[in-house]
Motif scaffolding. Structure first.
Motif, PDB file in Angstrom:
ATOM      1  N   UNK A  43       0.921  -1.302  -0.379  1.00 52.85           N
ATOM      2  CA  UNK A  43      -0.122  -0.041   0.242  1.00 52.85           C
ATOM      3  C   UNK A  43       0.811   1.068   0.037  1.00 52.85           C
ATOM      4  N   UNK A  44       0.208   2.650  -0.570  1.00 51.17           N
ATOM      5  CA  UNK A  44       1.330   3.385  -0.709  1.00 51.17           C
ATOM      6  C   UNK A  44       1.169   4.507   0.531  1.00 51.17           C
ATOM      7  N   UNK A  45       0.137   4.222   1.405  1.00 56.64           N
ATOM      8  CA  UNK A  45       0.046   5.210   2.741  1.00 56.64           C
ATOM      9  C   UNK A  45      -0.003   6.352   3.056  1.00 56.64           C
ATOM     10  N   UNK A  46       0.039   7.267   3.118  1.00 56.84           N
ATOM     11  CA  UNK A  46      -0.167   8.540   3.109  1.00 56.84           C
ATOM     12  C   UNK A  46       0.822   9.718   3.613  1.00 56.84           C
ATOM     13  N   UNK A  47       0.964  10.652   3.160  1.00 62.92           N
ATOM     14  CA  UNK A  47       1.802  11.172   2.852  1.00 62.92           C
ATOM     15  C   UNK A  47       3.483  10.419   3.355  1.00 62.92           C
ATOM     16  N   UNK A  48       3.257   8.390   2.702  1.00 68.34           N
ATOM     17  CA  UNK A  48       4.651   8.437   2.753  1.00 68.34           C
ATOM     18  C   UNK A  48       5.054   7.484   4.305  1.00 68.34           C
ATOM     19  N   UNK A  49       3.863   7.599   4.853  1.00 69.96           N
ATOM     20  CA  UNK A  49       3.331   6.954   6.330  1.00 69.96           C
ATOM     21  C   UNK A  49       2.955   5.750   6.142  1.00 69.96           C
ATOM     22  N   UNK A  50       2.526   4.665   6.994  1.00 64.69           N
ATOM     23  CA  UNK A  50       1.417   3.518   7.094  1.00 64.69           C
ATOM     24  C   UNK A  50       1.462   2.654   6.280  1.00 64.69           C
ATOM     25  N   UNK A  51       2.363   3.030   4.992  1.00 63.60           N
ATOM     26  CA  UNK A  51       2.922   1.986   3.745  1.00 63.60           C
ATOM     27  C   UNK A  51       3.165   0.253   4.481  1.00 63.60           C
ATOM     28  N   UNK A  52       2.248  -0.548   3.824  1.00 61.19           N
ATOM     29  CA  UNK A  52       2.407  -2.017   4.242  1.00 61.19           C
ATOM     30  C   UNK A  52       2.546  -2.567   3.241  1.00 61.19           C
ATOM     31  N   UNK A  53       2.858  -4.051   3.507  1.00 61.28           N
ATOM     32  CA  UNK A  53       2.714  -5.277   2.082  1.00 61.28           C
ATOM     33  C   UNK A  53       1.040  -6.025   2.659  1.00 61.28           C
ATOM     34  N   UNK A  54       0.251  -5.788   1.433  1.00 61.75           N
ATOM     35  CA  UNK A  54      -0.819  -6.095   1.927  1.00 61.75           C
ATOM     36  C   UNK A  54      -0.823  -7.723   1.183  1.00 61.75           C
ATOM     37  N   UNK A  55      -2.269  -8.211   2.070  1.00 61.89           N
ATOM     38  CA  UNK A  55      -2.857  -9.441   2.366  1.00 61.89           C
ATOM     39  C   UNK A  55      -3.145 -10.325   0.570  1.00 61.89           C
ATOM     40  N   UNK A  56      -3.198 -11.263   0.649  1.00 63.74           N
ATOM     41  CA  UNK A  56      -2.788 -11.823  -0.262  1.00 63.74           C
ATOM     42  C   UNK A  56      -5.143 -11.926  -0.508  1.00 63.74           C
ATOM     43  N   UNK A  57      -5.813 -11.460   0.399  1.00 65.03           N
ATOM     44  CA  UNK A  57      -6.790 -11.520   0.459  1.00 65.03           C
ATOM     45  C   UNK A  57      -7.205 -10.160  -0.256  1.00 65.03           C
ATOM     46  N   UNK A  58      -6.161  -9.143  -0.177  1.00 60.02           N
ATOM     47  CA  UNK A  58      -5.936  -7.499  -0.608  1.00 60.02           C
ATOM     48  C   UNK A  58      -5.530  -7.798  -2.427  1.00 60.02           C
ATOM     49  N   UNK A  59      -5.408  -8.605  -2.577  1.00 61.43           N
ATOM     50  CA  UNK A  59      -4.412  -8.682  -4.054  1.00 61.43           C
ATOM     51  C   UNK A  59      -5.827  -9.052  -5.214  1.00 61.43           C
ATOM     52  N   UNK A  60      -5.095  -7.400  -5.954  1.00 62.21           N
ATOM     53  CA  UNK A  60      -6.916  -7.239  -7.467  1.00 62.21           C
ATOM     54  C   UNK A  60      -6.011  -8.156  -8.728  1.00 62.21           C
ATOM     55  N   UNK A  61      -8.050  -9.230  -8.362  1.00 62.63           N
ATOM     56  CA  UNK A  61      -6.885 -10.383  -9.536  1.00 62.63           C
ATOM     57  C   UNK A  61      -8.076  -9.743 -10.261  1.00 62.63           C
ATOM     58  N   UNK A  62      -7.892  -9.041 -11.720  1.00 63.49           N
ATOM     59  CA  UNK A  62      -8.378  -8.821 -12.763  1.00 63.49           C
ATOM     60  C   UNK A  62      -7.587  -7.413 -12.992  1.00 63.49           C
ATOM     61  N   UNK A  63      -7.636  -6.577 -14.850  1.00 64.90           N
ATOM     62  CA  UNK A  63      -6.803  -5.780 -15.466  1.00 64.90           C
ATOM     63  C   UNK A  63      -7.097  -4.892 -15.042  1.00 64.90           C
ATOM     64  N   UNK A  64      -8.212  -4.324 -14.239  1.00 61.34           N
ATOM     65  CA  UNK A  64      -8.040  -3.006 -13.385  1.00 61.34           C
ATOM     66  C   UNK A  64      -6.403  -2.867 -12.243  1.00 61.34           C
ATOM     67  N   UNK A  65      -5.379  -4.028 -12.736  1.00 58.10           N
ATOM     68  CA  UNK A  65      -4.707  -4.264 -11.513  1.00 58.10           C
ATOM     69  C   UNK A  65      -3.662  -3.373 -11.763  1.00 58.10           C
TER      70      UNK A  65
END
Length: 365
Positions: free
Chosen positions: A300-322
């Motif tokens: 995740x990009x986080x806010x103002x460079x803060x709070x960025x973290x690796x996503x969970x598999x359930x948050x993966x975008x499985x379509x062409x908008x990814x």
């Protein structure tokens, strides 16, 4: 539907000009209503070659009026040229010929070309024989109007039928074009499938992966990718650095090319590699690695460079908008190095930057 105008041609002797003028007056209502358009030889323009002009009008008329008299029969051009062509067109069904008896003459003989046609006025009584010729002209005008109405209705029906036929032909053309395009697409698809390089140095069947990618089942394709990579490496659970180093070039390219092809150039290892290189080709958990994770949407990009973290598999975008390079994640791959974690089937799996780094560092990718 557009209003049809019926063209009338006068075939007459100029010696009967007064009678033709009288008939023209009786047809004035039809003419003013734009139901008919009349023509006679006095309308020839100065300097015009008269015979070709007359024959042109004769050949394009819908109704040909024969103003029959002894003068008409005695005229070689009227009785010969014009009458011959008029009867020919009548027999062809391209024009309606109406004989109108102006004055007494010996016309009702088998050898007279129009003798078998229904003549006007009533009972073939010559107009000049009527007590009031206007009564005769009125009957003639009424009968001509009836014929005009019939021809207009016929033309409109023909136009409607022609329009329906054109519509049918256009629909048929579109259907044939659609079928041709469908056949072409099917052939292209057949060629594309035939062109898929599914080679494997480990005798791995990549058809299921291809079919999942082809139908846009991205999550299932990602899971299938992980399974096949583990199968190639002879591993369970995850891949190690040495597994990546020893991973057959043929199988790696097969998997990558399938993802690139069916992801329209948006997914695949080689796509991820280009992004990884733009981010500085990170080999360890640092800012460049996190930047890569953000670029491909794994972090995740986080806010103002803060709070960025690796996503969970359930948050993966499985379509062409990814994002570009988002897939495949090749789930269940490695725990060599702390990077990002995601849940797969309720179980935490880790992918190490060293494993990914070794994969993207390969020159055969």
């Amino acid at each position: 539907m557009s209003e049809e105008i019926i063209k009338l041609f006068y075939s007459y002797s100029r010696k009967d000009l007064d009678m033709r003028n009288a008939l023209e007056d009786h047809l004035a209502a039809l003419r003013e209503a734009n139901r008919i358009q009349t023509w006679h030889d006095l309308e020839l323009e100065a300097g015009t070659e008269w015979e070709p002009a007359i024959l042109n009008k004769l050949n394009t008329a819908d109704i040909i009026l024969l103003l029959v008299s002894r003068n008409f029969i005695a005229s070689k051009y009227c009785y010969g040229t014009e009458l011959k062509r008029a009867i020919a067109r009548h027999n062809e069904g391209t024009a309606r010929v109406i004989p109108i008896i102006l004055s007494s003459c010996d016309w009702n003989q088998p050898y007279v070309p129009f003798s078998k046609l229904n003549v006007l006025p009533t009972h073939a009584k010559p107009i000049k024989s009527w007590a009031d010729p206007d009564d005769a002209f009125t009957i003639v005008a009424q009968k001509i109007r009836e014929t005009v109405d019939q021809l207009i209705a016929k033309k409109q029906a023909e136009q409607q039928a022609l329009g329906q036929e054109r519509l049918r032909q256009e629909q048929l053309r579109q259907q044939q074009a659609a079928e041709a395009e469908r056949s072409e697409q099917q052939e292209l698809e057949r060629q594309r499938l035939a062109a898929d390089d599914l080679k494997s140095d480990r005798s791995i069947d990549y058809k299921p992966l291809r079919d999942l990618l082809k139908t846009g089942k991205w999550k299932e394709a990602d899971e299938e990718t992980a399974k096949r990579m583990l199968e190639v490496a002879g591993r369970q659970g995850w891949l190690r650095v040495e597994d990546i180093q020893q991973f057959p070039c043929t199988d790696l390219r097969t998997i990558d090319q399938l993802w690139v092809k069916y992801g329209d150039g948006k997914f695949g290892f080689s796509v991820q590699k280009k992004i990884w290189q733009r981010c500085g080709s990170p080999q360890e958990d640092n800012k460049q690695w996190k930047k890569f994770g953000v670029e491909v949407g794994w972090r995740s990009r986080g806010i103002m460079g803060m709070g960025s973290s690796w996503i969970r598999y359930s948050d993966v975008t499985f379509d062409t908008s990814a994002p570009e390079g988002h897939l495949p994640l090749w789930a269940n791959v490695g725990n060599d190095g702390v990077l990002f974690g995601f849940c797969l089937g309720g179980r935490l799996a880790w992918v190490g930057c060293r494993v990914v780094g070794y994969l993207f560092s390969r020159t055969d990718l």
